[in-house]
Design an enzyme around this catalytic site. Structure first.
Site, PDB file in Angstrom:
ATOM      1  N   ASP A 111       0.815  -1.217   0.000  1.00  0.00           N
ATOM      2  CA  ASP A 111       0.000   0.000   0.000  1.00  0.00           C
ATOM      3  C   ASP A 111       0.851   1.270   0.000  1.00  0.00           C
ATOM      4  O   ASP A 111       0.333   2.372   0.134  1.00  0.00           O
ATOM      5  CB  ASP A 111      -0.967   0.004   1.191  1.00  0.00           C
ATOM      6  N   ARG A 112       2.161   1.102  -0.151  1.00  0.00           N
ATOM      7  CA  ARG A 112       3.126   2.206  -0.217  1.00  0.00           C
ATOM      8  C   ARG A 112       3.300   2.926   1.112  1.00  0.00           C
ATOM      9  O   ARG A 112       3.965   3.954   1.181  1.00  0.00           O
ATOM     10  CB  ARG A 112       2.764   3.209  -1.309  1.00  0.00           C
ATOM     11  N   LEU A 113       2.720   2.417   2.186  1.00  0.00           N
ATOM     12  CA  LEU A 113       3.019   2.936   3.521  1.00  0.00           C
ATOM     13  C   LEU A 113       4.224   2.147   4.046  1.00  0.00           C
ATOM     14  O   LEU A 113       4.124   1.335   4.968  1.00  0.00           O
ATOM     15  CB  LEU A 113       1.802   2.800   4.438  1.00  0.00           C
TER      16      LEU A 113
END
Length: 246
Positions: free
Chosen positions: A209-211
Protein backbone atom coordinates in the site's frame (compact mmCIF):
# COMPACT_ATOMS: atom_id res chain seq x y z
CA UNK A 1 12.04 -17.85 -9.54
CA UNK A 2 8.53 -16.46 -9.37
CA UNK A 3 9.99 -12.96 -8.97
CA UNK A 4 12.31 -13.41 -11.95
CA UNK A 5 9.45 -14.72 -14.07
CA UNK A 6 7.32 -11.73 -13.11
CA UNK A 7 10.09 -9.31 -14.04
CA UNK A 8 10.56 -11.03 -17.40
CA UNK A 9 6.83 -10.77 -18.11
CA UNK A 10 6.96 -7.07 -17.25
CA UNK A 11 9.92 -6.55 -19.57
CA UNK A 12 8.25 -8.19 -22.56
CA UNK A 13 7.05 -5.51 -24.90
CA UNK A 14 8.64 -2.88 -22.66
CA UNK A 15 8.52 -0.36 -25.50
CA UNK A 16 4.72 -0.51 -25.30
CA UNK A 17 4.42 -0.47 -21.51
CA UNK A 18 4.95 2.88 -19.77
CA UNK A 19 7.33 2.79 -16.83
CA UNK A 20 4.58 4.25 -14.66
CA UNK A 21 2.61 1.02 -15.14
CA UNK A 22 5.37 -1.21 -13.73
CA UNK A 23 4.54 -2.17 -10.18
CA UNK A 24 5.54 -5.09 -7.99
CA UNK A 25 3.74 -6.44 -4.98
CA UNK A 26 5.59 -5.65 -1.75
CA UNK A 27 5.02 -6.84 1.82
CA UNK A 28 1.60 -7.03 3.42
CA UNK A 29 0.59 -5.21 6.59
CA UNK A 30 0.92 -8.39 8.66
CA UNK A 31 4.61 -8.46 7.71
CA UNK A 32 5.32 -4.85 8.68
CA UNK A 33 8.75 -4.04 10.10
CA UNK A 34 8.02 -2.87 13.64
CA UNK A 35 10.16 -1.53 16.45
CA UNK A 36 9.15 -4.57 18.49
CA UNK A 37 10.84 -6.76 15.85
CA UNK A 38 14.20 -5.24 16.78
CA UNK A 39 15.45 -7.30 19.70
CA UNK A 40 18.74 -5.41 20.08
CA UNK A 41 18.41 -1.69 19.42
CA UNK A 42 21.70 -1.48 17.60
CA UNK A 43 21.73 -1.05 13.80
CA UNK A 44 24.68 -3.39 13.28
CA UNK A 45 22.68 -6.20 14.86
CA UNK A 46 19.72 -5.45 12.59
CA UNK A 47 22.00 -5.28 9.56
CA UNK A 48 23.55 -8.66 10.37
CA UNK A 49 20.08 -10.22 10.64
CA UNK A 50 18.95 -8.72 7.33
CA UNK A 51 22.21 -9.61 5.58
CA UNK A 52 22.00 -13.20 6.82
CA UNK A 53 18.54 -13.51 5.29
CA UNK A 54 19.79 -11.96 2.04
CA UNK A 55 22.65 -14.48 1.94
CA UNK A 56 20.14 -17.30 2.26
CA UNK A 57 17.90 -15.96 -0.53
CA UNK A 58 18.86 -17.69 -3.83
CA UNK A 59 17.48 -14.89 -6.02
CA UNK A 60 19.95 -12.42 -4.50
CA UNK A 61 23.15 -13.22 -6.38
CA UNK A 62 25.36 -10.54 -4.80
CA UNK A 63 23.94 -9.54 -1.41
CA UNK A 64 27.07 -7.49 -0.68
CA UNK A 65 26.62 -5.27 -3.74
CA UNK A 66 25.89 -1.69 -2.75
CA UNK A 67 25.67 1.72 -4.39
CA UNK A 68 28.35 4.10 -3.12
CA UNK A 69 27.73 7.85 -3.44
CA UNK A 70 30.50 10.44 -3.21
CA UNK A 71 30.77 14.18 -3.87
CA UNK A 72 33.66 15.99 -5.56
CA UNK A 73 35.10 19.39 -4.52
CA UNK A 74 32.64 21.18 -6.81
CA UNK A 75 29.70 19.54 -5.05
CA UNK A 76 28.95 17.24 -7.98
CA UNK A 77 27.68 13.83 -6.82
CA UNK A 78 28.75 10.51 -8.29
CA UNK A 79 27.34 7.05 -7.72
CA UNK A 80 28.52 3.54 -8.55
CA UNK A 81 28.24 -0.03 -7.30
CA UNK A 82 30.92 -1.62 -5.12
CA UNK A 83 31.16 -4.92 -3.27
CA UNK A 84 31.23 -4.52 0.50
CA UNK A 85 33.79 -7.03 1.75
CA UNK A 86 33.36 -6.64 5.49
CA UNK A 87 30.61 -5.40 7.80
CA UNK A 88 31.53 -5.13 11.47
CA UNK A 89 30.68 -2.98 14.47
CA UNK A 90 33.27 -0.51 13.16
CA UNK A 91 31.64 -0.07 9.78
CA UNK A 92 31.59 -1.21 6.17
CA UNK A 93 34.72 -1.94 4.10
CA UNK A 94 35.14 -1.87 0.32
CA UNK A 95 38.23 -1.86 -1.92
CA UNK A 96 39.19 0.24 -4.91
CA UNK A 97 42.03 1.87 -6.82
CA UNK A 98 43.28 4.86 -4.82
CA UNK A 99 43.50 6.86 -8.04
CA UNK A 100 39.86 6.28 -9.01
CA UNK A 101 37.20 8.96 -9.10
CA UNK A 102 35.63 7.70 -5.89
CA UNK A 103 39.00 7.83 -4.14
CA UNK A 104 39.65 11.38 -5.37
CA UNK A 105 36.19 12.40 -4.16
CA UNK A 106 36.79 10.84 -0.74
CA UNK A 107 40.16 12.59 -0.47
CA UNK A 108 38.43 15.98 -0.71
CA UNK A 109 35.18 15.03 1.04
CA UNK A 110 35.14 11.83 3.13
CA UNK A 111 31.37 11.98 3.70
CA UNK A 112 29.77 9.16 1.71
CA UNK A 113 26.52 7.20 1.45
CA UNK A 114 26.00 3.49 0.79
CA UNK A 115 22.74 1.80 -0.23
CA UNK A 116 21.93 -1.91 -0.31
CA UNK A 117 18.78 -3.05 -2.12
CA UNK A 118 17.53 -6.61 -1.81
CA UNK A 119 14.56 -6.72 -4.18
CA UNK A 120 13.31 -10.26 -3.42
CA UNK A 121 13.05 -9.28 0.26
CA UNK A 122 11.60 -5.84 -0.55
CA UNK A 123 14.25 -4.41 1.76
CA UNK A 124 16.87 -1.70 1.55
CA UNK A 125 19.52 -0.36 3.92
CA UNK A 126 20.80 3.19 3.57
CA UNK A 127 24.02 4.25 5.31
CA UNK A 128 25.72 7.62 5.75
CA UNK A 129 29.14 8.05 7.27
CA UNK A 130 32.79 9.00 6.89
CA UNK A 131 35.22 6.97 4.79
CA UNK A 132 38.84 6.44 5.82
CA UNK A 133 41.62 4.30 4.37
CA UNK A 134 42.34 1.05 6.15
CA UNK A 135 45.95 0.12 6.90
CA UNK A 136 48.28 -0.86 4.07
CA UNK A 137 48.84 -4.18 5.85
CA UNK A 138 45.13 -5.00 5.80
CA UNK A 139 44.85 -3.94 2.15
CA UNK A 140 47.79 -6.14 1.21
CA UNK A 141 46.38 -9.09 3.12
CA UNK A 142 43.03 -8.88 1.30
CA UNK A 143 44.70 -8.17 -2.05
CA UNK A 144 46.57 -11.47 -1.94
CA UNK A 145 43.40 -13.34 -0.97
CA UNK A 146 41.90 -12.38 -4.33
CA UNK A 147 42.25 -14.63 -7.38
CA UNK A 148 45.59 -13.99 -9.09
CA UNK A 149 43.84 -12.86 -12.27
CA UNK A 150 42.00 -10.20 -10.26
CA UNK A 151 45.27 -9.05 -8.68
CA UNK A 152 46.84 -8.64 -12.11
CA UNK A 153 43.72 -6.89 -13.38
CA UNK A 154 43.93 -4.36 -10.54
CA UNK A 155 47.59 -3.76 -11.33
CA UNK A 156 46.87 -3.33 -15.04
CA UNK A 157 43.98 -0.88 -14.76
CA UNK A 158 44.51 2.85 -14.10
CA UNK A 159 40.92 3.05 -12.87
CA UNK A 160 38.86 6.06 -14.01
CA UNK A 161 41.70 7.33 -16.25
CA UNK A 162 41.38 7.69 -20.03
CA UNK A 163 42.85 4.85 -22.07
CA UNK A 164 43.18 4.55 -25.86
CA UNK A 165 41.45 1.18 -26.31
CA UNK A 166 40.49 -2.16 -24.82
CA UNK A 167 43.61 -3.65 -26.40
CA UNK A 168 45.69 -1.25 -24.29
CA UNK A 169 44.53 -3.05 -21.13
CA UNK A 170 45.24 -6.42 -22.74
CA UNK A 171 48.78 -5.29 -23.60
CA UNK A 172 49.46 -3.99 -20.08
CA UNK A 173 48.08 -7.20 -18.59
CA UNK A 174 50.27 -9.30 -20.89
CA UNK A 175 53.34 -7.28 -19.91
CA UNK A 176 52.66 -7.80 -16.20
CA UNK A 177 52.13 -11.54 -16.70
CA UNK A 178 55.37 -11.85 -18.65
CA UNK A 179 57.28 -9.93 -15.99
CA UNK A 180 55.91 -11.95 -13.07
CA UNK A 181 55.95 -15.35 -14.69
CA UNK A 182 53.56 -18.09 -13.69
CA UNK A 183 54.16 -17.90 -9.94
CA UNK A 184 55.53 -14.44 -9.20
CA UNK A 185 53.78 -12.53 -6.44
CA UNK A 186 51.73 -9.58 -7.69
CA UNK A 187 52.89 -6.41 -5.91
CA UNK A 188 50.20 -4.24 -4.36
CA UNK A 189 49.37 -1.40 -6.80
CA UNK A 190 47.88 1.95 -5.81
CA UNK A 191 44.89 0.07 -4.43
CA UNK A 192 43.32 -0.67 -1.07
CA UNK A 193 40.37 -0.51 1.25
CA UNK A 194 38.15 2.12 2.81
CA UNK A 195 36.24 1.74 6.04
CA UNK A 196 32.99 3.69 6.20
CA UNK A 197 32.21 4.55 9.81
CA UNK A 198 28.45 5.21 9.86
CA UNK A 199 26.61 7.82 11.86
CA UNK A 200 23.25 7.03 10.21
CA UNK A 201 21.74 3.69 9.17
CA UNK A 202 18.18 3.48 7.86
CA UNK A 203 16.23 0.27 7.32
CA UNK A 204 13.45 0.30 4.70
CA UNK A 205 10.89 -2.39 3.97
CA UNK A 206 8.36 -1.95 1.20
CA UNK A 207 4.62 -2.29 1.73
CA UNK A 208 2.16 -2.96 -1.08
CA UNK A 209 0.00 0.00 0.00
CA UNK A 210 3.13 2.21 -0.22
CA UNK A 211 3.02 2.94 3.52
CA UNK A 212 6.56 1.63 3.67
CA UNK A 213 8.43 1.01 6.92
CA UNK A 214 11.42 3.24 7.62
CA UNK A 215 13.37 3.02 10.88
CA UNK A 216 16.44 5.19 11.16
CA UNK A 217 19.32 4.91 13.62
CA UNK A 218 21.60 7.88 14.32
CA UNK A 219 24.57 8.57 16.54
CA UNK A 220 26.84 11.51 17.14
CA UNK A 221 27.29 14.57 19.29
CA UNK A 222 24.04 15.65 20.92
CA UNK A 223 21.72 13.04 19.45
CA UNK A 224 20.92 11.44 22.80
CA UNK A 225 19.64 14.79 24.07
CA UNK A 226 16.85 14.49 21.46
CA UNK A 227 15.40 11.36 23.09
CA UNK A 228 11.80 11.93 24.16
CA UNK A 229 10.57 8.31 23.94
CA UNK A 230 7.83 9.46 21.57
CA UNK A 231 9.55 10.41 18.33
CA UNK A 232 13.15 9.69 19.24
CA UNK A 233 14.05 6.59 21.24
CA UNK A 234 17.20 5.59 23.06
CA UNK A 235 19.04 2.69 21.49
CA UNK A 236 22.21 0.91 22.51
CA UNK A 237 25.87 1.89 22.26
CA UNK A 238 25.14 5.58 21.74
CA UNK A 239 22.53 5.12 18.99
CA UNK A 240 19.04 6.61 18.90
CA UNK A 241 16.28 5.43 16.58
CA UNK A 242 13.11 6.87 15.08
CA UNK A 243 10.40 5.97 12.60
CA UNK A 244 10.12 8.09 9.46
CA UNK A 245 7.09 8.60 7.25
CA UNK A 246 7.50 6.93 3.83
Amino acid sequence: MKLLQALRRMSQGASEVPLSALRLKYCERKDAFLEDNIKVKNPFCVFRDWLELALKTPEILEPNAAALATVNPEGRPSNRYVLVKEATAEGFTFFTNYGSRKAEDIKSNPNVAISFYWLPLRRSVRIEGVAEKITAEDSLKYFHQRPRASQIGAAASPQSQRIPSRSYLDEVEATIKAKLGADGEVPLPNWGGYLVRPDLIEFWQGQTDRLHDRIRFRRGAGVESEVDSKLVHKGEDGWVYERLAP
